[in-house]
Motif scaffolding. Structure first.
Motif, PDB file in Angstrom:
ATOM      1  N   THR A  37    -150.316 -73.002 -22.086  1.00  0.00           N
ATOM      2  CA  THR A  37    -148.967 -72.508 -22.383  1.00  0.00           C
ATOM      3  C   THR A  37    -147.876 -73.506 -21.962  1.00  0.00           C
ATOM      4  O   THR A  37    -146.786 -73.502 -22.510  1.00  0.00           O
ATOM      5  CB  THR A  37    -148.689 -71.144 -21.717  1.00  0.00           C
ATOM      6  OG1 THR A  37    -148.767 -71.289 -20.296  1.00  0.00           O
ATOM      7  CG2 THR A  37    -149.663 -70.088 -22.186  1.00  0.00           C
ATOM      8  N   TYR A  41    -144.053 -74.820 -23.800  1.00  0.00           N
ATOM      9  CA  TYR A  41    -142.723 -75.076 -23.219  1.00  0.00           C
ATOM     10  C   TYR A  41    -142.340 -76.548 -23.400  1.00  0.00           C
ATOM     11  O   TYR A  41    -141.179 -76.883 -23.642  1.00  0.00           O
ATOM     12  CB  TYR A  41    -142.692 -74.663 -21.742  1.00  0.00           C
ATOM     13  CG  TYR A  41    -142.746 -73.157 -21.587  1.00  0.00           C
ATOM     14  CD1 TYR A  41    -141.590 -72.393 -21.724  1.00  0.00           C
ATOM     15  CD2 TYR A  41    -143.953 -72.491 -21.380  1.00  0.00           C
ATOM     16  CE1 TYR A  41    -141.638 -70.998 -21.625  1.00  0.00           C
ATOM     17  CE2 TYR A  41    -144.013 -71.110 -21.283  1.00  0.00           C
ATOM     18  CZ  TYR A  41    -142.855 -70.374 -21.408  1.00  0.00           C
ATOM     19  OH  TYR A  41    -142.901 -68.997 -21.329  1.00  0.00           O
ATOM     20  N   ARG A  42    -143.332 -77.418 -23.318  1.00  0.00           N
ATOM     21  CA  ARG A  42    -143.069 -78.841 -23.526  1.00  0.00           C
ATOM     22  C   ARG A  42    -142.677 -79.115 -24.982  1.00  0.00           C
ATOM     23  O   ARG A  42    -141.804 -79.956 -25.252  1.00  0.00           O
ATOM     24  CB  ARG A  42    -144.316 -79.666 -23.172  1.00  0.00           C
ATOM     25  CG  ARG A  42    -144.573 -79.762 -21.693  1.00  0.00           C
ATOM     26  CD  ARG A  42    -145.910 -80.437 -21.382  1.00  0.00           C
ATOM     27  NE  ARG A  42    -146.092 -80.553 -19.949  1.00  0.00           N
ATOM     28  CZ  ARG A  42    -145.585 -81.538 -19.210  1.00  0.00           C
ATOM     29  NH1 ARG A  42    -144.924 -82.532 -19.779  1.00  0.00           N
ATOM     30  NH2 ARG A  42    -145.769 -81.547 -17.913  1.00  0.00           N
ATOM     31  N   SER A 107    -138.616 -77.820 -16.945  1.00  0.00           N
ATOM     32  CA  SER A 107    -138.387 -76.683 -16.057  1.00  0.00           C
ATOM     33  C   SER A 107    -137.098 -75.960 -16.427  1.00  0.00           C
ATOM     34  O   SER A 107    -137.034 -74.724 -16.396  1.00  0.00           O
ATOM     35  CB  SER A 107    -138.309 -77.128 -14.596  1.00  0.00           C
ATOM     36  OG  SER A 107    -139.601 -77.359 -14.105  1.00  0.00           O
ATOM     37  N   SER A 110    -137.645 -74.061 -19.678  1.00  0.00           N
ATOM     38  CA  SER A 110    -138.520 -72.887 -19.524  1.00  0.00           C
ATOM     39  C   SER A 110    -137.859 -71.779 -18.697  1.00  0.00           C
ATOM     40  O   SER A 110    -138.399 -70.682 -18.595  1.00  0.00           O
ATOM     41  CB  SER A 110    -139.862 -73.290 -18.909  1.00  0.00           C
ATOM     42  OG  SER A 110    -139.667 -73.776 -17.608  1.00  0.00           O
ATOM     43  N   ARG A 116    -138.422 -67.993 -23.085  1.00  0.00           N
ATOM     44  CA  ARG A 116    -139.583 -67.286 -22.513  1.00  0.00           C
ATOM     45  C   ARG A 116    -139.979 -66.097 -23.386  1.00  0.00           C
ATOM     46  O   ARG A 116    -141.154 -65.851 -23.611  1.00  0.00           O
ATOM     47  CB  ARG A 116    -139.300 -66.819 -21.082  1.00  0.00           C
ATOM     48  CG  ARG A 116    -138.989 -67.936 -20.112  1.00  0.00           C
ATOM     49  CD  ARG A 116    -139.326 -67.565 -18.688  1.00  0.00           C
ATOM     50  NE  ARG A 116    -140.767 -67.579 -18.469  1.00  0.00           N
ATOM     51  CZ  ARG A 116    -141.483 -68.667 -18.208  1.00  0.00           C
ATOM     52  NH1 ARG A 116    -140.911 -69.828 -18.103  1.00  0.00           N
ATOM     53  NH2 ARG A 116    -142.788 -68.587 -18.046  1.00  0.00           N
ATOM     54  N   ARG A 137    -147.801 -70.431 -15.747  1.00  0.00           N
ATOM     55  CA  ARG A 137    -147.152 -70.088 -14.482  1.00  0.00           C
ATOM     56  C   ARG A 137    -147.028 -68.571 -14.296  1.00  0.00           C
ATOM     57  O   ARG A 137    -146.883 -68.091 -13.183  1.00  0.00           O
ATOM     58  CB  ARG A 137    -145.722 -70.662 -14.434  1.00  0.00           C
ATOM     59  CG  ARG A 137    -145.622 -72.156 -14.616  1.00  0.00           C
ATOM     60  CD  ARG A 137    -146.250 -72.885 -13.442  1.00  0.00           C
ATOM     61  NE  ARG A 137    -146.008 -74.327 -13.494  1.00  0.00           N
ATOM     62  CZ  ARG A 137    -146.580 -75.158 -14.350  1.00  0.00           C
ATOM     63  NH1 ARG A 137    -147.446 -74.714 -15.229  1.00  0.00           N
ATOM     64  NH2 ARG A 137    -146.312 -76.455 -14.309  1.00  0.00           N
ATOM     65  N   ASP A 138    -147.033 -67.842 -15.411  1.00  0.00           N
ATOM     66  CA  ASP A 138    -146.749 -66.404 -15.366  1.00  0.00           C
ATOM     67  C   ASP A 138    -147.786 -65.604 -16.156  1.00  0.00           C
ATOM     68  O   ASP A 138    -147.517 -64.510 -16.608  1.00  0.00           O
ATOM     69  CB  ASP A 138    -145.356 -66.145 -15.979  1.00  0.00           C
ATOM     70  CG  ASP A 138    -145.275 -66.612 -17.428  1.00  0.00           C
ATOM     71  OD1 ASP A 138    -146.148 -67.411 -17.853  1.00  0.00           O
ATOM     72  OD2 ASP A 138    -144.368 -66.181 -18.151  1.00  0.00           O
ATOM     73  N   ARG A 187    -140.405 -79.883  -9.746  1.00  0.00           N
ATOM     74  CA  ARG A 187    -140.880 -78.802 -10.621  1.00  0.00           C
ATOM     75  C   ARG A 187    -141.433 -77.620  -9.821  1.00  0.00           C
ATOM     76  O   ARG A 187    -141.247 -76.469 -10.194  1.00  0.00           O
ATOM     77  CB  ARG A 187    -141.896 -79.336 -11.624  1.00  0.00           C
ATOM     78  CG  ARG A 187    -141.185 -80.038 -12.773  1.00  0.00           C
ATOM     79  CD  ARG A 187    -142.001 -80.089 -14.017  1.00  0.00           C
ATOM     80  NE  ARG A 187    -143.121 -80.982 -13.882  1.00  0.00           N
ATOM     81  CZ  ARG A 187    -144.276 -80.806 -14.474  1.00  0.00           C
ATOM     82  NH1 ARG A 187    -144.484 -79.750 -15.221  1.00  0.00           N
ATOM     83  NH2 ARG A 187    -145.232 -81.688 -14.329  1.00  0.00           N
ATOM     84  N   ASP A 191    -139.836 -74.163 -10.625  1.00  0.00           N
ATOM     85  CA  ASP A 191    -140.713 -73.130 -11.195  1.00  0.00           C
ATOM     86  C   ASP A 191    -140.809 -71.905 -10.272  1.00  0.00           C
ATOM     87  O   ASP A 191    -140.870 -70.766 -10.737  1.00  0.00           O
ATOM     88  CB  ASP A 191    -142.133 -73.680 -11.454  1.00  0.00           C
ATOM     89  CG  ASP A 191    -142.151 -74.773 -12.518  1.00  0.00           C
ATOM     90  OD1 ASP A 191    -141.156 -74.898 -13.258  1.00  0.00           O
ATOM     91  OD2 ASP A 191    -143.154 -75.500 -12.604  1.00  0.00           O
ATOM     92  N   ARG A 194    -136.900 -70.043  -9.983  1.00  0.00           N
ATOM     93  CA  ARG A 194    -136.086 -69.545 -11.097  1.00  0.00           C
ATOM     94  C   ARG A 194    -136.023 -68.012 -11.097  1.00  0.00           C
ATOM     95  O   ARG A 194    -136.926 -67.339 -10.582  1.00  0.00           O
ATOM     96  CB  ARG A 194    -136.610 -70.085 -12.434  1.00  0.00           C
ATOM     97  CG  ARG A 194    -137.935 -69.512 -12.817  1.00  0.00           C
ATOM     98  CD  ARG A 194    -138.391 -69.967 -14.200  1.00  0.00           C
ATOM     99  NE  ARG A 194    -139.726 -69.498 -14.427  1.00  0.00           N
ATOM    100  CZ  ARG A 194    -140.727 -70.240 -14.887  1.00  0.00           C
ATOM    101  NH1 ARG A 194    -140.544 -71.502 -15.181  1.00  0.00           N
ATOM    102  NH2 ARG A 194    -141.906 -69.709 -15.052  1.00  0.00           N
TER     103      ARG A 194
END
Ligand code: DC
Length: 232
Positions: A37, A41-42, A107, A110, A116, A137-138, A187, A191, A194
């Protein structure tokens, strides 16, 4: 494992700690689909950079949101890599999303709620039929809070920076170890700090600190865990 027992494996954790390598190896072993994932985002960040929504490192959030409807992300399996390549509007961007320029802005991109929302919805759709290993991350906290197996990966920031540095050097990118370590630490901070979907360990995730582990050792750890899980 038979189809009706296919599960979702969520792998979250800090940047550059080998989540994708680990997730890819698990997917290959189980015959599951691997979804990176972070690449999504990238890809949005790359598109924003190439379409004027990020200038001199400054992310114009409104401009990024305005571009979202123009961005169609797809994956296509690449047998040479044993993983899926990512495409934006039909164009292969796999090789261009891992530059330091993208890493420095991703970052902030995202952390935009509309970004998101769009990507989380896509990820949930991709995992609807289960049988996926998804890293990010989530994943265990927001995308698939009901994932059957959740792993939270981490490693010493200096070890992570060295790994990312070696990887980029091998690809011929001109970077310094210092600049990579700064990016890794920054990052982590962004990350985890946020407001929306911050990086955090899900209560039911198992921690894997791979600072001093080989990929083979990590796989052995995982297979033991899976066996235990399937028994229960
Ligand atoms: O995994 P990676 O380093 O390629 O991810 C790039 C960035 O994308 C990372 O700094 C945070 C963000 N990201 C995120 O916010 N949520 C995800 N599920 C995956 C990545």
């Amino acid at each position: 494992m038979s189809d009706n027992r296919k599960i979702i494996i969520a792998i979250d954790g800090h940047s550059s700690c080998g989540k994708s390598t680990f997730a890819k190896a698990i997917a290959a072993r189980l015959g599951y689909i691997f979804i990176d994932t972070g690449a999504m985002y990238r890809a949005v960040t790359l598109y924003a950079l190439e379409h004027g929504a990020i200038r001199s490192g400054i992310v114009d959030e409104e401009a990024v949101v305005a571009l979202l409807d123009q961005i169609a992300i797809t994956f296509r399996f690449n047998p040479e890599r044993g993983a899926s390549d990512i495409y934006v509007n039909g164009e292969l961007v796999e090789g261009r999303i891992r530059t330091i320029e993208v890493s420095n802005c991703v970052s902030r991109v995202s952390a935009i709620p509309a970004v998101r929302r769009k990507l989380v919805a896509m990820q949930q759709e991709m995992g609807r039929r289960r049988g996926v290993v998804m890293d990010g991350r989530d994943i265990g906290t927001v995308v698939f809070p009901d994932a059957e197996l959740k792993i939270f990966m981490t490693a010493d920031p200096a070890v992570r920076a060295r790994r990312r540095y070696d990887e980029l050097c091998a690809k011929g990118q001109h970077v310094t170890l210092d600049e990579i370590e700064r990016n890794v630490r920054e990052r982590d901070r962004a990350d985890s700090g946020r407001a929306i979907s911050p990086l955090r360990r899900a209560d039911d995730a198992l921690v894997l600190d791979n600072s001093r582990m080989t990929v083979e050792e990590q796989m052995a750890w995982f297979m033991d865990l899976l066996q235990l899980k399937m028994k229960n």
